[in-house]
Scaffold this motif. Structure first.
Motif, PDB file in Angstrom:
ATOM      1  N   UNK A   1       0.838  -1.205   0.000  1.00  0.00           N
ATOM      2  CA  UNK A   1       0.000   0.000   0.000  1.00  0.00           C
ATOM      3  C   UNK A   1       0.871   1.253   0.000  1.00  0.00           C
ATOM      4  N   UNK A   2       1.931   1.257   0.797  1.00  0.00           N
ATOM      5  CA  UNK A   2       2.810   2.427   0.871  1.00  0.00           C
ATOM      6  C   UNK A   2       3.474   2.692  -0.479  1.00  0.00           C
ATOM      7  N   UNK A   3       3.973   1.657  -1.115  1.00  0.00           N
ATOM      8  CA  UNK A   3       4.627   1.835  -2.410  1.00  0.00           C
ATOM      9  C   UNK A   3       3.631   2.358  -3.444  1.00  0.00           C
ATOM     10  N   UNK A   4       2.452   1.776  -3.460  1.00  0.00           N
ATOM     11  CA  UNK A   4       1.462   2.154  -4.469  1.00  0.00           C
ATOM     12  C   UNK A   4       0.822   3.513  -4.189  1.00  0.00           C
ATOM     13  N   UNK A   5       0.366   3.729  -2.943  1.00  0.00           N
ATOM     14  CA  UNK A   5      -0.466   4.895  -2.648  1.00  0.00           C
ATOM     15  C   UNK A   5       0.319   6.103  -2.133  1.00  0.00           C
ATOM     16  N   UNK A   6       1.457   5.881  -1.481  1.00  0.00           N
ATOM     17  CA  UNK A   6       2.241   7.002  -0.959  1.00  0.00           C
ATOM     18  C   UNK A   6       3.354   7.374  -1.934  1.00  0.00           C
ATOM     19  N   UNK A   7       4.112   6.372  -2.388  1.00  0.00           N
ATOM     20  CA  UNK A   7       5.190   6.653  -3.333  1.00  0.00           C
ATOM     21  C   UNK A   7       4.683   6.796  -4.767  1.00  0.00           C
ATOM     22  N   UNK A   8       3.479   6.293  -5.030  1.00  0.00           N
ATOM     23  CA  UNK A   8       2.899   6.425  -6.365  1.00  0.00           C
ATOM     24  C   UNK A   8       3.551   5.537  -7.409  1.00  0.00           C
ATOM     25  N   UNK A   9       4.059   4.378  -6.988  1.00  0.00           N
ATOM     26  CA  UNK A   9       4.720   3.447  -7.908  1.00  0.00           C
ATOM     27  C   UNK A   9       3.887   2.170  -8.006  1.00  0.00           C
ATOM     28  N   UNK A  10       3.495   1.837  -9.202  1.00  0.00           N
ATOM     29  CA  UNK A  10       2.731   0.611  -9.407  1.00  0.00           C
ATOM     30  C   UNK A  10       3.588  -0.620  -9.200  1.00  0.00           C
ATOM     31  N   UNK A  11       2.981  -1.676  -8.676  1.00  0.00           N
ATOM     32  CA  UNK A  11       3.721  -2.930  -8.504  1.00  0.00           C
ATOM     33  C   UNK A  11       2.777  -4.102  -8.702  1.00  0.00           C
ATOM     34  N   UNK A  12       3.388  -5.199  -9.162  1.00  0.00           N
ATOM     35  CA  UNK A  12       2.613  -6.412  -9.430  1.00  0.00           C
ATOM     36  C   UNK A  12       3.378  -7.590  -8.854  1.00  0.00           C
ATOM     37  N   UNK A  13       2.680  -8.403  -8.069  1.00  0.00           N
ATOM     38  CA  UNK A  13       3.306  -9.586  -7.498  1.00  0.00           C
ATOM     39  C   UNK A  13       3.518 -10.620  -8.578  1.00  0.00           C
ATOM     40  N   UNK A  14       4.727 -11.130  -8.688  1.00  0.00           N
ATOM     41  CA  UNK A  14       5.066 -12.132  -9.674  1.00  0.00           C
ATOM     42  C   UNK A  14       4.924 -13.505  -9.041  1.00  0.00           C
ATOM     43  N   UNK A  15       3.743 -14.071  -9.193  1.00  0.00           N
ATOM     44  CA  UNK A  15       3.433 -15.361  -8.558  1.00  0.00           C
ATOM     45  C   UNK A  15       4.391 -16.420  -9.050  1.00  0.00           C
TER      46      UNK A  15
END
Length: 212
Positions: A196-210
């Protein structure tokens, strides 16, 4: 008036043999990011960022751990008798679903201490408290009081996230231990609050690589 010593309260609860005390291995945030995530742009996550996240999460757990805290249910305030004592300490309440039955929701009350020097936050669960309006607020019944210590360690460029939990005299120790260990493992993902911090505070999208 001095503040209650929440770190000593946690240490006492942690060492009580009647309680269930659990500690997760320190989590290397950047190692997990590199191994398990696809990022929209490069990111070197720092210990400063990790502590900023812990401070934000302490006051608004509903924003950073929405799977654990009911949306909009978190409140935080400084009791009147603590205001002149100095230190970063407050009380928070939130509604949290039962670990086994998400349809059942409990009110959780915690006294919170932020140690900005050690970069450690301590949560002490209590059964009741008077809120900032003078109203008596009681915790939900049906599960043991629990206390938590979250923190950051490691180097600035290689931060480690740490967790300790202690539950007061739980009846089903084995089942509770298994639940907490499963949550800590999190399927190899970063904790929800870091995502949440990376996405919503830093504004960087991320995707978990299952992993396959």
């Amino acid at each position: 008036m001095s503040l209650p010593d929440l770190q000593s309260a946690f240490a006492q609860a942690w060492s009580d043999p009647d309680n269930l005390s659990l500690e997760a291995p320190p989590l290397d945030v950047n190692a997990v990011l590199a191994d398990r995530y696809i990022l929209a742009e490069p990111l070197a996550f720092t210990r400063t960022m990790l502590w900023d996240m812990e401070v934000r999460k302490a006051r608004r757990p509903d924003l950073f751990i929405p799977s654990v805290v009911e949306k909009g249910s978190a409140r935080a305030w400084v009791p009147e008798e603590w205001k002149c004592a100095g230190g970063d300490q407050f009380v928070r309440t939130s509604n949290q679903p039962d670990w086994d039955d998400p349809e059942r929701v409990y009110r959780v009350i915690e006294q919170v201490h932020l140690d900005h020097d050690a970069r450690k936050v301590t949560f002490i669960g209590v059964s009741e408290v008077e809120d900032d309006t003078g109203t008596l607020v009681e915790a939900g019944e049906g599960r043991p009081l629990f206390h938590v210590e979250h923190g950051t360690s490691g180097e600035e460029e290689r931060p480690l996230n740490t967790w300790r939990w202690t539950f007061e005299s739980p009846e089903d120790r084995g089942h509770l231990k298994a639940l907490i260990e499963e949550r800590a493992a999190n399927g190899g993902r970063l904790p929800e609050y870091v995502e949440v911090y990376i996405r919503d505070v830093l504004g960087i999208g991320l995707e978990f690589n299952q992993p396959s």
